[in-house]
Design an enzyme around this catalytic site. Structure first.
Site, mmCIF file in Angstrom:
data_model
loop_
_atom_site.group_PDB
_atom_site.id
_atom_site.type_symbol
_atom_site.label_atom_id
_atom_site.label_comp_id
_atom_site.label_asym_id
_atom_site.label_seq_id
_atom_site.Cartn_x
_atom_site.Cartn_y
_atom_site.Cartn_z
ATOM 1 N N GLU A 1 5.279 1.914 2.418
ATOM 2 C CA GLU A 1 4.669 0.606 3.213
ATOM 3 C C GLU A 1 4.503 0.675 4.510
ATOM 4 O O GLU A 1 5.264 0.540 4.679
ATOM 5 C CB GLU A 1 6.608 -0.134 2.535
ATOM 6 C CG GLU A 1 6.846 -0.383 0.919
ATOM 7 C CD GLU A 1 5.762 -1.311 1.091
ATOM 8 O OE1 GLU A 1 5.026 -1.771 0.677
ATOM 9 O OE2 GLU A 1 5.452 -0.909 -0.428
ATOM 10 N N CYS B 1 6.517 -7.235 8.435
ATOM 11 C CA CYS B 1 5.008 -6.607 7.691
ATOM 12 C C CYS B 1 4.232 -7.755 6.924
ATOM 13 O O CYS B 1 2.488 -7.618 7.377
ATOM 14 C CB CYS B 1 5.843 -5.522 7.195
ATOM 15 S SG CYS B 1 6.800 -6.089 5.719
#
Ligand code: NAP
Length: 689
Positions: free
Chosen positions: A256, A295
């Site tokens: 990720e 994020c």
């Protein structure tokens, strides 16, 4: 200042040399010293594999789900201590809520999914069996079992609790032990949380270990049964992805990484529309929650050219109303970045972006803090009039920074969004379903999640920036190409799926689920008179027969109101290429079948709660005679509930032994009196207990 410890090989380990000093985000004071020196990493992986793994694998999915539930409740009960520490990361109470309670919530969510959606077994079947021999004597099924290794989970600094728990929960549910490696900067919070988890005594030995500091030679001890779950920058992801553990030994690797997520305002969503207001509000929220260190934060705001000035002004005005300052002050909406080092990195990224943008706003008042000591930074809105400039689509400023830009038409918006080279999430603000479809399908291949917003979801949307345990979190390309959570998908990543071929009886024995063609046990009397504990997989009944009459069909039509021509109009039904004459309702066939197999008296079968996989294979004509074969297919004990769920394979045949309907009947069946919480006295069921 605390010296952080790691939890390895069943004990807390203090580093045997001085570590990296991390600082308080607000005061700049030292908070913790972090080092993993002295850890025997080979021993750590062995401990996970030889102590944690076997215990976890001996437990069923439901038993592991119960651990997650108890653990989640424990963290909720102990959360205040974590909130106190979290301020040192620069987080406000609202920011910490996402991290701490959001993390504990992931445990509860997986606990619930595990109990509702997984079998009370160590084996998970995937799809229907495949019949490989014409006579059904050789079949196959896909069976998933726990990997025998360890899940090493490397996390980013921004969510020290949630980041660890969202990886840990699916791993534990899958029966795979975890080694958490938090980012050094905020490891003090992860360490405090892991202490709570260890002190609770809920987890079996070896199920969870923690490494504070560097990973040393840990990866050298990983191989094909292990997993590496990474969250962090694209550059670290690229480095780890190339490790021999991944490239040569096929350790599973999931990344990720960073992502320049977009928000797109629809063409008709101009000033005055609810969608415009929702867009502005979300851009501001995403820039300022966690000081933009998410994020999923919106880094690129795409607006139709005709609304660009209005949207820019509205976002800038709303940013001016955000109170920035001491995260411990309840009035504060945006706290500090995690460290002055991080602020330096964000300022460097802003400098790069300024080459292709103009600054709309980059100043604010800092309330109740000395911005020279803490890692404070004003929300910074940039604007570009040259939106195809690659800089704004490739430079991630991991802080309260976003760039607004114009687009001409949906195709333009789609290609600008794609310049991000793969993102975690995008939001689209439009009330127009045609535009929604064009944009959503146009950008979907570049995203892991798309968040559609119109006025109807104003109060219910879960928000652009919130990954949810039941939805996929991850994205293609730059976002890492990985996938986390997504409900049971995240669990399956920790399982090995194996195609198992053999005779039906052998596959029934291996999987614990009755396979088509497997032996049926007809010698137990009526299976509805057996308690859950006395039912064996394969226990079956062949019922008496029942002939379907035209009267049955007409009275069923009368009582239900279903007068579909195929049941009621001889001429039209005869002309039908499918029926060739009047046929019974499919639901009538099901009802007649129930009439054949149901045992009428009170007994262990408490309720029928549905049917699965129902298919009407052939029409049933007036005059046809039906018989049912009912076979105990799957048993799922509900721990402590006094009952279990039993799925029955139901096959309705006509007089020519052709299958006219096939489905699974789902029932709840009581345990023996006193077993698994069942009452000591049970309703009379004819002496069969
Ligand atoms: P980072 O510098 O890449 O660090 C991430 C993690 O990797 C940390 O635990 C770090 O440990 C570890 N690490 C660094 N080098 C390593 C190595 N050689 N071997 C093993 N581990 C290593 O990222 P960050 O600064 O913490 O996080 C910010 C970035 O993460 C941003 O770019 C953001 O977009 C991204 N992010 C992505 C997601 C997502 O879900 N996609 C979520 C959050 C953040 P140390 O701290 O000890 O160096």
């Amino acid at each position: 200042m605390r010296t952080l410890e790691s939890f390895v090989n069943g004990a807390w380990h203090a580093p045997d040399s001085e570590g990296v000093t991390t600082s308080h985000a607000v005061t700049g004071e030292p908070v913790a010293s972090v080092s993993s020196s002295g850890i025997d990493f080979a021993g750590t992986t062995t401990y996970a594999r030889e102590v944690g793994g076997p215990t976890l694998r001996s437990m069923t999915f439901h038993e592991r789900a119960s651990l997650l539930k108890t653990l989640g409740q424990h963290l909720f009960a102990e959360k205040e201590g974590l909130y106190d520490l979290s301020t040192a990361t620069g987080a406000t109470r609202a920011d910490s809520w996402i991290d701490i309670e959001g993390g504990a919530g992931v445990l509860l969510s997986y606990a619930s999914k595990g109990r509702r959606e997984l079998p009370n077994s160590t084996v998970l079947l995937d799809g229907d069996p495949e019949i490989l021999a014409r006579d059904g004597s050789f079949i196959a099924t896909h069976m998933a079992t726990s990997l025998n290794g360890v899940a090493v989970q490397v996390n980013a600094f921004n969510f020290p609790c949630w980041g660890a728990l969202e990886k840990f929960a699916p791993a534990l549910l899958a029966g795979v032990p975890t080694i958490i490696k938090p980012a050094t900067q905020t490891a003090f919070l992860t360490e405090a949380m892991v202490r709570l988890m260890v002190q609770s005594g809920i987890l079996p030995d070896g199920a969870l270990q923690l490494v504070c500091g560097g990973v040393g030679d840990l990866f050298d001890h990983l191989g094909g049964q292990d997993l590496i779950g990474f969250t962090g920058s694209a550059s670290t992801a690229a480095f780890l992805r190339a490790h021999p553990a991944v490239v040569e030994r096929s350790a599973r690797f999931n990344a990720e990484a960073d992502s320049l997520n977009a928000a797109i305002l629809g063409r008709e969503s101009g000033p005055g529309s609810t969608e415009f207001d929702l867009f502005v509000s979300e851009v501001v929220t995403e820039m300022t929650v966690k000081a933009g260190q998410k994020c999923t934060a919106i880094r690129r705001a795409l607006v139709p050219h005709q609304h660009l000035d209005a949207a820019t002004d509205a976002v800038a005005t709303a940013l001016g109303e955000v109170r920035v300052g001491d995260p411990a002050d309840p009035e504060t909406r945006m706290g500090a970045l995690v460290s002055t080092v991080q602020r330096r990195e964000v300022l460097d990224a802003i400098s790069t972006l300024v080459g292709s943008t103009t600054v709309v706003t980059d100043s604010c008042e800092f309330h109740g803090v000395d911005p020279a000591r803490g890692a404070f930074l004003a929300p910074t809105l940039l604007r570009t009039d040259n939106p195809t400039n690659p800089g704004v689509h490739t430079t991630e400023a991991f802080g309260p920074v976003s760039t607004i830009m114009g687009y001409t038409n949906p195709a333009d918006a789609i290609s600008l969004t794609a310049l991000g080279s793969g993102s975690l999430v995008a939001s689209i603000y439009t009330a127009d379903p045609v535009e929604a479809r064009e944009l959503a399908t146009g950008i979907a291949a570049h995203h892991g999640r798309i968040h559609m917003v119109d006025a109807s979801v104003a109060d219910t949307s879960t928000g652009h920036g919130s990954p949810l345990p039941n939805l996929v979190h991850g994205g293609p390309g730059r976002a890492g190409g990985g996938e986390e959570m997504g409900g049971l998908r995240g669990v399956r990543h920790h399982l090995q799926t194996t195609a198992v071929q053999g005779s039906p009886d052998m596959l029934t024995a291996i999987t614990g689920e009755w396979m088509p063609g497997s032996t049926r046990l007809f010698d137990r009397g009526h299976p509805f008179k057996l308690n859950f504990d006395d039912l064996s997989i394969g226990t079956a009944i062949r019922t008496n027969s029942r002939t379907v009459t035209l009267d049955d069909i007409e009275s069923f039509a009368e009582s239900t109101g279903d007068h579909f021509y195929a049941h009621m109009d001889e001429e039209a039904a005869a002309a039908s290429p499918i029926f060739g004459g009047r046929v019974a309702h499919g639901y009538l066939v099901l009802a007649l079948a129930a009439g054949l197999f149901v045992w009428p008296d009170p007994g262990p079968v408490l309720a029928n709660y549905g049917v699965d996989r129902c298919r009407f294979a052939k029409p049933t004509y007036p005059g046809d005679t039906l018989t049912v074969l009912l076979t105990c297919k799957r048993k799922t004990l509900r721990a402590g509930a006094g009952y279990g769920e039993v799925a029955w394979d139901a096959q309705v045949n006509n007089q020519a032994d052709e299958v006219v309907a096939a489905y699974d009947v789902l029932t709840m069946v009581a345990n023996r009196p006193g077993v698994n919480g069942a009452p000591l006295e049970q309703t009379d069921n004819g002496g069969n207990t």
